[in-house]
Design a protein around this motif. Structure first.
Motif, PDB file in Angstrom:
ATOM      1  N   GLU A   1       0.806  -1.232   0.000  1.00  0.00           N
ATOM      2  CA  GLU A   1       0.000   0.000   0.000  1.00  0.00           C
ATOM      3  C   GLU A   1       0.836   1.278   0.000  1.00  0.00           C
ATOM      4  N   SER A   2       2.057   1.193   0.498  1.00  0.00           N
ATOM      5  CA  SER A   2       2.843   2.430   0.617  1.00  0.00           C
ATOM      6  C   SER A   2       4.155   2.339  -0.151  1.00  0.00           C
ATOM      7  N   PRO A   3       4.615   3.493  -0.646  1.00  0.00           N
ATOM      8  CA  PRO A   3       5.915   3.519  -1.324  1.00  0.00           C
ATOM      9  C   PRO A   3       7.055   3.050  -0.411  1.00  0.00           C
ATOM     10  N   LYS A   4       6.946   3.362   0.884  1.00  0.00           N
ATOM     11  CA  LYS A   4       7.990   2.956   1.828  1.00  0.00           C
ATOM     12  C   LYS A   4       8.103   1.429   1.877  1.00  0.00           C
ATOM     13  N   GLU A   5       6.970   0.742   1.896  1.00  0.00           N
ATOM     14  CA  GLU A   5       6.969  -0.714   1.889  1.00  0.00           C
ATOM     15  C   GLU A   5       7.506  -1.255   0.558  1.00  0.00           C
TER      16      GLU A   5
ATOM     17  N   ARG B   1      24.513  -7.024 -13.116  1.00  0.00           N
ATOM     18  CA  ARG B   1      24.928  -5.628 -12.877  1.00  0.00           C
ATOM     19  C   ARG B   1      23.965  -4.645 -13.545  1.00  0.00           C
ATOM     20  N   GLU B   2      23.507  -4.991 -14.746  1.00  0.00           N
ATOM     21  CA  GLU B   2      22.527  -4.141 -15.421  1.00  0.00           C
ATOM     22  C   GLU B   2      21.244  -4.063 -14.595  1.00  0.00           C
ATOM     23  N   LEU B   3      20.793  -5.202 -14.094  1.00  0.00           N
ATOM     24  CA  LEU B   3      19.596  -5.223 -13.258  1.00  0.00           C
ATOM     25  C   LEU B   3      19.823  -4.436 -11.970  1.00  0.00           C
ATOM     26  N   GLU B   4      21.001  -4.539 -11.415  1.00  0.00           N
ATOM     27  CA  GLU B   4      21.344  -3.771 -10.204  1.00  0.00           C
ATOM     28  C   GLU B   4      21.196  -2.272 -10.453  1.00  0.00           C
ATOM     29  N   ARG B   5      21.755  -1.783 -11.549  1.00  0.00           N
ATOM     30  CA  ARG B   5      21.650  -0.355 -11.878  1.00  0.00           C
ATOM     31  C   ARG B   5      20.194   0.065 -12.070  1.00  0.00           C
ATOM     32  N   MET B   6      19.431  -0.797 -12.717  1.00  0.00           N
ATOM     33  CA  MET B   6      18.024  -0.498 -12.944  1.00  0.00           C
ATOM     34  C   MET B   6      17.247  -0.440 -11.622  1.00  0.00           C
ATOM     35  N   LEU B   7      17.520  -1.374 -10.734  1.00  0.00           N
ATOM     36  CA  LEU B   7      16.839  -1.392  -9.437  1.00  0.00           C
ATOM     37  C   LEU B   7      17.180  -0.161  -8.605  1.00  0.00           C
ATOM     38  N   VAL B   8      18.445   0.199  -8.572  1.00  0.00           N
ATOM     39  CA  VAL B   8      18.865   1.387  -7.821  1.00  0.00           C
ATOM     40  C   VAL B   8      18.147   2.624  -8.362  1.00  0.00           C
ATOM     41  N   SER B   9      18.102   2.745  -9.659  1.00  0.00           N
ATOM     42  CA  SER B   9      17.424   3.874 -10.294  1.00  0.00           C
ATOM     43  C   SER B   9      15.926   3.858  -9.989  1.00  0.00           C
ATOM     44  N   PHE B  10      15.322   2.695 -10.049  1.00  0.00           N
ATOM     45  CA  PHE B  10      13.890   2.582  -9.793  1.00  0.00           C
ATOM     46  C   PHE B  10      13.559   2.926  -8.341  1.00  0.00           C
ATOM     47  N   ILE B  11      14.395   2.494  -7.426  1.00  0.00           N
ATOM     48  CA  ILE B  11      14.184   2.828  -6.012  1.00  0.00           C
ATOM     49  C   ILE B  11      14.214   4.339  -5.816  1.00  0.00           C
ATOM     50  N   LYS B  12      15.174   5.006  -6.434  1.00  0.00           N
ATOM     51  CA  LYS B  12      15.246   6.466  -6.342  1.00  0.00           C
ATOM     52  C   LYS B  12      13.972   7.100  -6.883  1.00  0.00           C
ATOM     53  N   LYS B  13      13.480   6.577  -7.986  1.00  0.00           N
ATOM     54  CA  LYS B  13      12.263   7.095  -8.604  1.00  0.00           C
ATOM     55  C   LYS B  13      11.056   6.926  -7.680  1.00  0.00           C
ATOM     56  N   VAL B  14      10.918   5.759  -7.089  1.00  0.00           N
ATOM     57  CA  VAL B  14       9.803   5.504  -6.174  1.00  0.00           C
ATOM     58  C   VAL B  14       9.889   6.437  -4.963  1.00  0.00           C
ATOM     59  N   LYS B  15      11.094   6.619  -4.444  1.00  0.00           N
ATOM     60  CA  LYS B  15      11.277   7.512  -3.292  1.00  0.00           C
ATOM     61  C   LYS B  15      10.913   8.948  -3.651  1.00  0.00           C
ATOM     62  N   GLU B  16      11.355   9.404  -4.829  1.00  0.00           N
ATOM     63  CA  GLU B  16      11.047  10.767  -5.273  1.00  0.00           C
ATOM     64  C   GLU B  16       9.549  10.967  -5.477  1.00  0.00           C
ATOM     65  N   GLN B  17       8.902   9.988  -6.072  1.00  0.00           N
ATOM     66  CA  GLN B  17       7.461  10.082  -6.289  1.00  0.00           C
ATOM     67  C   GLN B  17       6.693  10.104  -4.980  1.00  0.00           C
ATOM     68  N   SER B  18       7.195   9.402  -3.989  1.00  0.00           N
ATOM     69  CA  SER B  18       6.488   9.377  -2.698  1.00  0.00           C
ATOM     70  C   SER B  18       6.586  10.720  -1.981  1.00  0.00           C
ATOM     71  N   LYS B  19       7.614  11.491  -2.281  1.00  0.00           N
ATOM     72  CA  LYS B  19       7.762  12.820  -1.687  1.00  0.00           C
ATOM     73  C   LYS B  19       6.775  13.822  -2.260  1.00  0.00           C
ATOM     74  N   THR B  20       6.356  13.585  -3.500  1.00  0.00           N
ATOM     75  CA  THR B  20       5.454  14.532  -4.159  1.00  0.00           C
ATOM     76  C   THR B  20       3.980  14.171  -3.961  1.00  0.00           C
ATOM     77  N   THR B  21       3.719  13.017  -3.363  1.00  0.00           N
ATOM     78  CA  THR B  21       2.314  12.636  -3.154  1.00  0.00           C
ATOM     79  C   THR B  21       1.909  12.751  -1.710  1.00  0.00           C
TER      80      THR B  21
END
Length: 122
Positions: free
Chosen positions: A57-61, A102-122
């Motif tokens: 239910e939450s971006p944090k989770e 390693r490619e998946l690692e970079r993608m996951l790190v980037s996606f986590i940042k995106k989810v965190k940023e989106q949670s700040k704006t909602t």
């Protein structure tokens, strides 16, 4: 997003699992309960946690489950290194799996940042 299956990180992680299963078929039979099982389990954990986190239910989770995926990915990278060191993987097999991880690692790190940023704006 309408479904976790549309996430590129989930799709790539599923491809990685399939590849891991294919290469571990060549491991010695006496490793079936050891390294083979461990490599397979941690590879399965990556897309599974992406999917489970998506349902939260939450971006944090969600971020918590994505971080578990990264932990499983690092575990996989370590086990691939072990498999190479003891001769279960050729350098070519190792390099392919490691670079994909390693490619998946970079993608996951980037996606986590995106989810965190989106949670700040909602």
């Amino acid at each position: 997003m309408s479904h976790f299956k549309k996430l590129l990180i989930w799709q790539k992680s599923m491809t990685l699992v399939t590849s891991i299963y294919q290469i571990t078929r060549t491991f010695p039979r006496d490793e079936s309960l050891g390294l083979t099982s461990q490599i397979r389990r941690c590879s399965i954990s990556i897309p599974s946690n992406i999917a489970e986190g998506y349902s939260r239910e939450s971006p944090k989770e969600y971020v918590r489950f994505l971080n578990i995926s990264i932990g499983s990915l690092f575990e996989l990278q370590t086990q691939l290194e072990i498999a190479k060191n003891i001769g279960y993987l050729t350098p070519e097999q190792f390099n392919k799996q490691y670079e994909d991880s390693r490619e998946l690692e970079r993608m996951l790190v980037s996606f986590i940042k995106k989810v965190k940023e989106q949670s700040k704006t909602t």
